[in-house]
Write a protein that holds these residues in place. Structure first.
Motif, PDB file in Angstrom:
ATOM      1  N   ILE A   1       0.821  -1.222   0.000  1.00  0.00           N
ATOM      2  CA  ILE A   1       0.000   0.000   0.000  1.00  0.00           C
ATOM      3  C   ILE A   1       0.853   1.269   0.000  1.00  0.00           C
ATOM      4  CG2 ILE A   1      -1.845  -1.174   1.266  1.00  0.00           C
ATOM      5  CD1 ILE A   1      -0.963   0.511   3.740  1.00  0.00           C
ATOM      6  N   LYS A   2       2.149   1.112  -0.103  1.00  0.00           N
ATOM      7  CA  LYS A   2       3.073   2.247   0.088  1.00  0.00           C
ATOM      8  C   LYS A   2       2.821   3.363  -0.912  1.00  0.00           C
ATOM      9  CE  LYS A   2       7.475   1.552  -0.610  1.00  0.00           C
ATOM     10  NZ  LYS A   2       8.836   1.030  -0.355  1.00  0.00           N
ATOM     11  N   HIS A   3       2.626   4.562  -0.374  1.00  0.00           N
ATOM     12  CA  HIS A   3       2.481   5.763  -1.194  1.00  0.00           C
ATOM     13  C   HIS A   3       3.289   6.888  -0.559  1.00  0.00           C
ATOM     14  CE1 HIS A   3      -0.863   5.506   1.740  1.00  0.00           C
ATOM     15  NE2 HIS A   3      -0.618   6.791   1.929  1.00  0.00           N
ATOM     16  N   TRP A   4       4.350   6.505   0.121  1.00  0.00           N
ATOM     17  CA  TRP A   4       5.207   7.453   0.819  1.00  0.00           C
ATOM     18  C   TRP A   4       6.666   7.062   0.581  1.00  0.00           C
ATOM     19  CZ3 TRP A   4       2.174   3.707   3.099  1.00  0.00           C
ATOM     20  CH2 TRP A   4       2.832   2.659   3.765  1.00  0.00           C
ATOM     21  N   ASP A   5       7.567   7.988   0.854  1.00  0.00           N
ATOM     22  CA  ASP A   5       8.999   7.711   0.762  1.00  0.00           C
ATOM     23  C   ASP A   5       9.431   7.106   2.086  1.00  0.00           C
ATOM     24  OD1 ASP A   5       9.201   8.758  -1.826  1.00  0.00           O
ATOM     25  OD2 ASP A   5       9.432  10.799  -1.054  1.00  0.00           O
ATOM     26  N   GLU A   6       9.635   5.791   2.085  1.00  0.00           N
ATOM     27  CA  GLU A   6       9.944   5.082   3.324  1.00  0.00           C
ATOM     28  C   GLU A   6      11.355   5.412   3.812  1.00  0.00           C
ATOM     29  OE1 GLU A   6       9.391   3.821   6.385  1.00  0.00           O
ATOM     30  OE2 GLU A   6       7.816   2.723   5.299  1.00  0.00           O
ATOM     31  N   LYS A   7      11.456   5.843   5.069  1.00  0.00           N
ATOM     32  CA  LYS A   7      12.740   6.199   5.653  1.00  0.00           C
ATOM     33  C   LYS A   7      13.281   5.097   6.568  1.00  0.00           C
ATOM     34  CE  LYS A   7      12.354  10.343   3.879  1.00  0.00           C
ATOM     35  NZ  LYS A   7      13.171  10.768   2.713  1.00  0.00           N
ATOM     36  N   HIS A   8      12.483   4.042   6.761  1.00  0.00           N
ATOM     37  CA  HIS A   8      12.862   2.996   7.700  1.00  0.00           C
ATOM     38  C   HIS A   8      13.185   1.699   6.973  1.00  0.00           C
ATOM     39  CE1 HIS A   8      11.501   5.566  11.001  1.00  0.00           C
ATOM     40  NE2 HIS A   8      10.434   5.819  10.270  1.00  0.00           N
ATOM     41  N   THR A   9      14.039   0.900   7.594  1.00  0.00           N
ATOM     42  CA  THR A   9      14.416  -0.380   7.012  1.00  0.00           C
ATOM     43  C   THR A   9      13.330  -1.414   7.297  1.00  0.00           C
ATOM     44  OG1 THR A   9      15.528  -1.186   9.009  1.00  0.00           O
ATOM     45  CG2 THR A   9      16.836   0.158   7.468  1.00  0.00           C
ATOM     46  N   PRO A  10      13.293  -2.506   6.515  1.00  0.00           N
ATOM     47  CA  PRO A  10      12.332  -3.577   6.795  1.00  0.00           C
ATOM     48  C   PRO A  10      12.465  -4.112   8.220  1.00  0.00           C
ATOM     49  CG  PRO A  10      13.236  -3.865   4.612  1.00  0.00           C
ATOM     50  CD  PRO A  10      14.022  -2.748   5.253  1.00  0.00           C
ATOM     51  N   ALA A  11      13.684  -4.183   8.724  1.00  0.00           N
ATOM     52  CA  ALA A  11      13.888  -4.683  10.086  1.00  0.00           C
ATOM     53  C   ALA A  11      13.252  -3.759  11.120  1.00  0.00           C
ATOM     54  CB  ALA A  11      15.385  -4.843  10.366  1.00  0.00           C
ATOM     55  N   GLU A  12      13.366  -2.461  10.896  1.00  0.00           N
ATOM     56  CA  GLU A  12      12.763  -1.498  11.819  1.00  0.00           C
ATOM     57  C   GLU A  12      11.240  -1.569  11.781  1.00  0.00           C
ATOM     58  OE1 GLU A  12      16.204   2.013  11.768  1.00  0.00           O
ATOM     59  OE2 GLU A  12      14.618   1.996  10.240  1.00  0.00           O
ATOM     60  N   ILE A  13      10.696  -1.726  10.577  1.00  0.00           N
ATOM     61  CA  ILE A  13       9.245  -1.820  10.431  1.00  0.00           C
ATOM     62  C   ILE A  13       8.733  -3.097  11.106  1.00  0.00           C
ATOM     63  CG2 ILE A  13       7.350  -2.007   8.783  1.00  0.00           C
ATOM     64  CD1 ILE A  13       9.146  -0.456   6.785  1.00  0.00           C
ATOM     65  N   ALA A  14       9.443  -4.202  10.879  1.00  0.00           N
ATOM     66  CA  ALA A  14       9.052  -5.477  11.483  1.00  0.00           C
ATOM     67  C   ALA A  14       9.095  -5.393  13.004  1.00  0.00           C
ATOM     68  CB  ALA A  14       9.967  -6.594  10.988  1.00  0.00           C
ATOM     69  N   ALA A  15      10.114  -4.729  13.535  1.00  0.00           N
ATOM     70  CA  ALA A  15      10.249  -4.602  14.990  1.00  0.00           C
ATOM     71  C   ALA A  15       9.104  -3.772  15.564  1.00  0.00           C
ATOM     72  CB  ALA A  15      11.592  -3.978  15.334  1.00  0.00           C
ATOM     73  N   ALA A  16       8.748  -2.714  14.867  1.00  0.00           N
ATOM     74  CA  ALA A  16       7.642  -1.871  15.332  1.00  0.00           C
ATOM     75  C   ALA A  16       6.332  -2.652  15.307  1.00  0.00           C
ATOM     76  CB  ALA A  16       7.526  -0.623  14.451  1.00  0.00           C
ATOM     77  N   GLY A  17       6.145  -3.461  14.269  1.00  0.00           N
ATOM     78  CA  GLY A  17       4.953  -4.285  14.175  1.00  0.00           C
ATOM     79  C   GLY A  17       4.887  -5.303  15.299  1.00  0.00           C
ATOM     80  N   ALA A  18       6.010  -5.948  15.579  1.00  0.00           N
ATOM     81  CA  ALA A  18       6.049  -6.950  16.644  1.00  0.00           C
ATOM     82  C   ALA A  18       5.752  -6.318  17.998  1.00  0.00           C
ATOM     83  CB  ALA A  18       7.421  -7.625  16.667  1.00  0.00           C
ATOM     84  N   ALA A  19       6.267  -5.115  18.219  1.00  0.00           N
ATOM     85  CA  ALA A  19       6.020  -4.416  19.486  1.00  0.00           C
ATOM     86  C   ALA A  19       4.549  -4.049  19.623  1.00  0.00           C
ATOM     87  CB  ALA A  19       6.898  -3.163  19.561  1.00  0.00           C
ATOM     88  N   ALA A  20       3.944  -3.615  18.535  1.00  0.00           N
ATOM     89  CA  ALA A  20       2.527  -3.242  18.566  1.00  0.00           C
ATOM     90  C   ALA A  20       1.649  -4.463  18.819  1.00  0.00           C
ATOM     91  CB  ALA A  20       2.130  -2.568  17.248  1.00  0.00           C
ATOM     92  N   ILE A  21       2.013  -5.571  18.224  1.00  0.00           N
ATOM     93  CA  ILE A  21       1.262  -6.817  18.424  1.00  0.00           C
ATOM     94  C   ILE A  21       1.377  -7.281  19.869  1.00  0.00           C
ATOM     95  CG2 ILE A  21       1.163  -9.271  17.836  1.00  0.00           C
ATOM     96  CD1 ILE A  21       2.065  -8.408  14.987  1.00  0.00           C
ATOM     97  N   ALA A  22       2.589  -7.196  20.406  1.00  0.00           N
ATOM     98  CA  ALA A  22       2.799  -7.596  21.794  1.00  0.00           C
ATOM     99  C   ALA A  22       1.995  -6.709  22.737  1.00  0.00           C
ATOM    100  CB  ALA A  22       4.286  -7.523  22.131  1.00  0.00           C
ATOM    101  N   ALA A  23       1.950  -5.414  22.448  1.00  0.00           N
ATOM    102  CA  ALA A  23       1.212  -4.470  23.289  1.00  0.00           C
ATOM    103  C   ALA A  23      -0.285  -4.766  23.260  1.00  0.00           C
ATOM    104  CB  ALA A  23       1.479  -3.039  22.837  1.00  0.00           C
ATOM    105  N   LYS A  24      -0.753  -5.254  22.125  1.00  0.00           N
ATOM    106  CA  LYS A  24      -2.175  -5.579  22.003  1.00  0.00           C
ATOM    107  C   LYS A  24      -2.495  -6.941  22.601  1.00  0.00           C
ATOM    108  CE  LYS A  24      -6.093  -5.554  18.827  1.00  0.00           C
ATOM    109  NZ  LYS A  24      -6.585  -5.366  17.454  1.00  0.00           N
ATOM    110  N   GLY A  25      -1.450  -7.730  22.852  1.00  0.00           N
ATOM    111  CA  GLY A  25      -1.667  -9.060  23.383  1.00  0.00           C
ATOM    112  C   GLY A  25      -2.110 -10.024  22.312  1.00  0.00           C
ATOM    113  N   GLY A  26      -1.696  -9.743  21.068  1.00  0.00           N
ATOM    114  CA  GLY A  26      -2.159 -10.539  19.941  1.00  0.00           C
ATOM    115  C   GLY A  26      -1.295 -11.736  19.650  1.00  0.00           C
TER     116      GLY A  26
END
Length: 203
Positions: A170-195
């Motif tokens: 869905i990307k429509h922006w100039d991504e400034k983050h690496t795939p590893a950083e995005i994955a880490a942020a996703g994992a943290a958000a999932i953990a916070a939700k208890g998912g």
């Protein structure tokens, strides 16, 4: 289903926002966003995405099965449209669109059209999607399902949601983050939700 029937069955949902409730704007629909000539790239990306077609699932066989199990008469209710639509004035006539990801635009739309107004727009309810933690939390809020009622009837739990892969789709922006950083942020958000565990692309 007619617009009138949807209006009667659907309830508005609150805009997701890191701003206070007092500053969170109301949803106005994607038309004012997509009509802006500065957003041609964003509009094309949205029109080609699954987000734009998110309401299509309501017409499928599986939706009918879920409704029966949930004892609901219609998918166009706030229980379902909270994630599957951008609800404007009680009408879930749009798929997941601009404001589902960026926050209700009624307050920040005009200031946002002026260059250099990013911080002002944030103060008026726009989500800081440049912040990976904010972006990931917003994605996970719908893509990772933890509601026991939905899980019990076999609704997908989001365990196959790959935030790196899906962000790229869905990307429509100039991504400034690496795939590893995005994955880490996703994992943290999932953990916070208890998912659930999430399949992530290798960086």
């Amino acid at each position: 289903m007619t617009r009138l029937r949807r209006l009667l069955l659907a309830a508005p949902i609150l805009a997701l926002s890191t701003a206070s409730a007092a500053l969170a704007g109301e949803f106005i629909g994607p038309n004012d966003c997509t009509s802006c000539h500065d957003h041609d790239k964003e509009t094309k990306a949205w029109m080609a995405s699954k987000h734009q077609r998110s309401l299509d699932v309501f017409e499928g066989k599986k939706a009918g099965e879920f409704l029966k199990k949930l004892n609901l008469k219609d998918p166009y209710s706030d229980f379902c449209t909270g994630c599957h639509a951008t609800v404007v004035d009680g009408q879930p006539d749009y798929g997941v669109s601009c404001e589902s990801c960026h926050g209700g635009a009624s307050q920040y739309l005009k200031p946002h059209q002026v260059k250099g107004s990013y911080d002002q727009a944030l103060s008026l309810g726009m989500l800081r999607t440049k912040d990976l933690a904010v972006r990931a939390k917003n994605c996970v809020s719908c893509h990772i399902v933890t509601d026991a009622r939905l899980l019990k009837i076999g609704h997908p739990d989001g365990s196959q949601f790959d935030i790196v892969k899906f962000s790229d789709q869905i990307k429509h922006w100039d991504e400034k983050h690496t795939p590893a950083e995005i994955a880490a942020a996703g994992a943290a958000a999932i953990a916070a939700k208890g998912g659930t565990k999430v399949a992530t692309s290798k960086p």
